[in-house]
Design a protein around this motif. Structure first.
Motif, mmCIF file in Angstrom:
data_model
loop_
_atom_site.group_PDB
_atom_site.id
_atom_site.type_symbol
_atom_site.label_atom_id
_atom_site.label_comp_id
_atom_site.label_asym_id
_atom_site.label_seq_id
_atom_site.Cartn_x
_atom_site.Cartn_y
_atom_site.Cartn_z
ATOM 1 N N LYS A 103 58.664 0.782 -76.177
ATOM 2 C CA LYS A 103 57.146 1.240 -76.249
ATOM 3 C C LYS A 103 56.494 0.868 -74.781
ATOM 4 O O LYS A 103 55.600 0.067 -75.126
ATOM 5 N N SER A 104 57.060 1.222 -73.818
ATOM 6 C CA SER A 104 56.268 1.034 -72.728
ATOM 7 C C SER A 104 54.765 1.541 -72.430
ATOM 8 O O SER A 104 54.104 0.821 -71.739
ATOM 9 N N HIS A 105 54.709 2.684 -72.945
ATOM 10 C CA HIS A 105 53.253 3.103 -73.052
ATOM 11 C C HIS A 105 52.645 3.669 -74.339
ATOM 12 O O HIS A 105 53.474 3.814 -75.141
ATOM 13 N N LYS A 106 51.348 3.661 -74.660
ATOM 14 C CA LYS A 106 51.019 4.103 -75.650
ATOM 15 C C LYS A 106 50.990 5.578 -75.888
ATOM 16 O O LYS A 106 51.114 6.166 -77.078
ATOM 17 N N SER A 107 51.166 6.244 -74.934
ATOM 18 C CA SER A 107 51.327 7.752 -74.797
ATOM 19 C C SER A 107 52.553 8.194 -74.002
ATOM 20 O O SER A 107 53.163 7.329 -73.336
ATOM 21 N N PRO A 108 53.158 9.493 -74.021
ATOM 22 C CA PRO A 108 54.242 9.679 -73.374
ATOM 23 C C PRO A 108 54.118 9.625 -71.900
ATOM 24 O O PRO A 108 53.198 9.680 -71.494
ATOM 25 N N ILE A 109 55.329 9.194 -71.497
ATOM 26 C CA ILE A 109 55.347 8.769 -69.831
ATOM 27 C C ILE A 109 55.496 10.276 -69.398
ATOM 28 O O ILE A 109 56.283 11.044 -69.623
ATOM 29 N N TYR A 110 54.671 10.336 -68.285
ATOM 30 C CA TYR A 110 54.548 11.599 -67.460
ATOM 31 C C TYR A 110 55.522 11.496 -66.141
ATOM 32 O O TYR A 110 56.046 12.518 -65.657
ATOM 33 N N SER A 111 55.417 10.521 -65.384
ATOM 34 C CA SER A 111 55.637 10.419 -63.970
ATOM 35 C C SER A 111 55.984 8.852 -63.738
ATOM 36 O O SER A 111 55.897 7.921 -64.405
ATOM 37 N N LEU A 112 56.878 8.881 -62.604
ATOM 38 C CA LEU A 112 57.835 7.683 -62.467
ATOM 39 C C LEU A 112 57.764 7.597 -60.657
ATOM 40 O O LEU A 112 58.006 8.717 -60.100
ATOM 41 N N CYS A 113 57.569 6.218 -60.346
ATOM 42 C CA CYS A 113 57.495 6.252 -58.837
ATOM 43 C C CYS A 113 58.332 4.923 -58.633
ATOM 44 O O CYS A 113 58.340 3.813 -59.087
ATOM 45 N N ILE A 114 59.436 4.949 -57.753
ATOM 46 C CA ILE A 114 60.079 3.681 -57.589
ATOM 47 C C ILE A 114 59.552 3.220 -56.111
ATOM 48 O O ILE A 114 59.703 3.706 -55.178
ATOM 49 N N ILE A 120 58.716 -0.654 -60.136
ATOM 50 C CA ILE A 120 58.449 0.624 -60.237
ATOM 51 C C ILE A 120 57.125 0.760 -60.902
ATOM 52 O O ILE A 120 56.387 -0.198 -61.331
ATOM 53 N N ALA A 121 56.500 2.129 -60.769
ATOM 54 C CA ALA A 121 55.415 2.251 -61.299
ATOM 55 C C ALA A 121 55.499 3.543 -62.320
ATOM 56 O O ALA A 121 56.379 4.377 -62.192
ATOM 57 N N SER A 122 54.681 3.620 -63.640
ATOM 58 C CA SER A 122 54.903 4.741 -64.409
ATOM 59 C C SER A 122 53.497 5.341 -64.935
ATOM 60 O O SER A 122 52.540 4.500 -64.783
ATOM 61 N N GLY A 123 53.357 6.582 -64.988
ATOM 62 C CA GLY A 123 52.171 7.024 -65.486
ATOM 63 C C GLY A 123 52.279 7.775 -66.813
ATOM 64 O O GLY A 123 53.154 8.607 -66.778
ATOM 65 N N ASP A 124 51.382 7.863 -67.400
ATOM 66 C CA ASP A 124 51.507 8.696 -68.830
ATOM 67 C C ASP A 124 50.550 9.935 -68.933
ATOM 68 O O ASP A 124 49.676 10.050 -68.223
ATOM 69 N N ASP A 125 50.459 10.578 -70.288
ATOM 70 C CA ASP A 125 49.847 11.584 -70.524
ATOM 71 C C ASP A 125 48.015 11.354 -70.674
ATOM 72 O O ASP A 125 47.532 12.381 -70.435
ATOM 73 N N ASP A 126 48.072 10.214 -70.828
ATOM 74 C CA ASP A 126 46.595 9.780 -70.914
ATOM 75 C C ASP A 126 45.858 9.284 -69.788
ATOM 76 O O ASP A 126 44.705 8.712 -69.908
ATOM 77 N N GLY A 127 46.424 9.079 -68.593
ATOM 78 C CA GLY A 127 45.883 8.581 -67.515
ATOM 79 C C GLY A 127 46.148 7.062 -67.332
ATOM 80 O O GLY A 127 45.660 6.587 -66.283
ATOM 81 N N PHE A 149 46.609 13.112 -67.423
ATOM 82 C CA PHE A 149 47.816 12.680 -67.156
ATOM 83 C C PHE A 149 48.146 12.222 -65.676
ATOM 84 O O PHE A 149 47.497 12.888 -64.663
ATOM 85 N N ILE A 150 48.789 11.301 -65.289
ATOM 86 C CA ILE A 150 49.073 10.923 -64.219
ATOM 87 C C ILE A 150 50.415 11.641 -63.702
ATOM 88 O O ILE A 150 51.436 11.759 -64.068
ATOM 89 N N SER A 151 50.029 12.762 -62.958
ATOM 90 C CA SER A 151 50.908 13.934 -62.471
ATOM 91 C C SER A 151 52.219 13.520 -61.507
ATOM 92 O O SER A 151 53.356 13.905 -61.509
ATOM 93 N N ASP A 152 51.841 12.670 -60.429
ATOM 94 C CA ASP A 152 52.735 12.381 -59.562
ATOM 95 C C ASP A 152 52.275 11.057 -58.879
ATOM 96 O O ASP A 152 50.927 10.675 -58.911
ATOM 97 N N MET A 153 52.978 10.364 -58.170
ATOM 98 C CA MET A 153 52.810 9.112 -57.489
ATOM 99 C C MET A 153 53.855 8.700 -56.054
ATOM 100 O O MET A 153 54.559 9.481 -56.121
ATOM 101 N N VAL A 154 53.155 8.436 -54.969
ATOM 102 C CA VAL A 154 53.619 8.151 -53.859
ATOM 103 C C VAL A 154 53.433 6.600 -53.244
ATOM 104 O O VAL A 154 52.296 6.100 -53.411
ATOM 105 N N ILE A 155 54.424 5.859 -52.712
ATOM 106 C CA ILE A 155 54.227 4.529 -52.138
ATOM 107 C C ILE A 155 54.270 4.577 -50.675
ATOM 108 O O ILE A 155 55.204 5.530 -50.144
ATOM 109 N N ASP A 156 53.522 3.772 -49.962
ATOM 110 C CA ASP A 156 53.594 3.621 -48.550
ATOM 111 C C ASP A 156 54.886 2.869 -48.182
ATOM 112 O O ASP A 156 55.503 2.199 -49.030
ATOM 113 N N GLU A 157 55.111 2.967 -46.638
ATOM 114 C CA GLU A 157 56.604 2.213 -46.534
ATOM 115 C C GLU A 157 56.328 0.766 -46.532
ATOM 116 O O GLU A 157 57.175 0.042 -46.524
ATOM 117 N N SER A 158 55.130 0.170 -46.541
ATOM 118 C CA SER A 158 55.029 -1.394 -46.547
ATOM 119 C C SER A 158 55.003 -1.763 -47.952
ATOM 120 O O SER A 158 55.116 -2.934 -48.357
#
Length: 332
Positions: A103-114, A120-127, A149-158
């Protein structure tokens, strides 16, 4: 005499599925990819330009649709997340689930960023956005700065600054070291669906629901610096090829190579016959682009010619990425 060795093709054959494929991601070092589908299955394939593609395994650990499946940078494990709110870490060599966050989130997980091999980072349907430390096997940050919802994510090189797009039409930056939000853009009229960072121009590009590419400058997150309309429908996924050249996946089923500043559509890389593009991924050699769509197919596109537009070849791109440490988010 035996059969002659099959002649090498410029791209592997299509991979067909019995259901909608939600995500595809390529291994960082080998000719292997992983897929996530709407039935909750995670499949691992070995692809080839000389023979047939081979399905290596199918995992059924999720109870509902699997939305993302992404390799860690070292390729030893990959992470899957699902509408059932669970997230799992899989061993690439054994295909065993080594850890489950049920049960990693209270809402369904929408996005994932390694972010790296441990974070890692995860974003769900409720923001809600969460950071996870795989060594501690727990969440180390939880923030809700968005209403959609958190639709997408990106991490910098640092590996310090995380940017997240939301369906409400905002771009939000997070400090993954200090575990806090940095800045958030103003609210835009169209939903933000995808994001990628340019290599050399201190900018990020965000695809929206109206088919516009919105361009943000480093540190100037309150508003866009430029916008490029030109897609007839929503831009659902983005990937940077090299420097200012990106590839877009559009709801109209077409994959386009786009130059940013000056803004122009370079060519149609491929299409899925008017079926929306769900995900894009570069292979480890960077000469092939992989796409998945509502037509229930994985397709491969040879994009080696696109590097000629920037004079550097893929092997030079890798060297360029390793040696140029201070880029987009420096001094933020």
């Amino acid at each position: 005499m035996g059969k002659d060795k099959e002649k090498e093709r410029n791209a592997p054959k299509d991979i067909k599925f019995d259901c909608l494929v939600m995500d595809v991601d390529c291994h960082p070092d080998n000719e292997i990819l992983t897929t996530a589908d709407i039935d909750g299955n995670v499949k691992i394939f070995k692809y080839s330009t000389t023979g047939e593609n081979e399905e290596l395994n199918t995992l059924t650990h999720h109870k509902k649709s699997c939305r993302r499946s992404r390799f860690l940078p070292n390729g030893e494990k990959f992470v899957t997340c699902s509408k059932d709110k669970s997230m799992c870490v899989i061993d690439t060599s054994t295909y065993e689930v080594v850890h489950t966050y049920s049960k990693s989130h209270k809402s369904p997980i929408y996005s994932l960023c390694i972010i790296d091999d441990n974070i890692i980072a995860s974003g769900d349907d409720d923001g809600t956005l969460k950071l996870w430390d795989l060594r501690k096997q727990k969440s180390v940050m939880e923030m809700k700065e968005c209403e959609e919802f958190i639709s997408d994510m990106v991490i910098d090189e640092s590996k310090k600054i995380l940017l997240a797009t939301s369906g409400e039409g905002t771009l939000t930056t997070f400090d993954v070291k200090k575990h806090k939000m940095r800045l958030q853009s103003e609210l835009f009229e169209s939903e933000f669906l995808s994001i990628t960072a340019l290599e050399d121009k201190d900018k990020v590009v965000v695809g929206d629901g109206d088919g516009v590419l919105n361009i943000f400058n480093k540190g100037e997150w309150s508003n866009i610096s430029d916008r490029f309309p030109g897609h007839p429908m929503s831009i659902d996924c983005l990937v940077t090829i090299h420097r200012n050249l990106i590839v877009t996946g559009c709801m109209d089923g077409k994959i386009r190579a786009v130059n940013i500043l000056p803004n122009n559509i370079v060519e149609i890389v491929g299409k899925h016959n008017q079926f929306p593009i769900e995900s894009l991924s570069l292979t480890h050699c960077q000469d092939l682009l992989v796409s998945c769509s509502h037509d229930q197919k994985i397709k491969f596109w040879n994009i080696s010619h696109l590097y000629d537009l920037n004079t550097e070849r893929p092997e030079e791109v890798k060297a360029h990425r390793k040696t140029k440490k201070q880029k987009f988010f420096d001094d933020l």
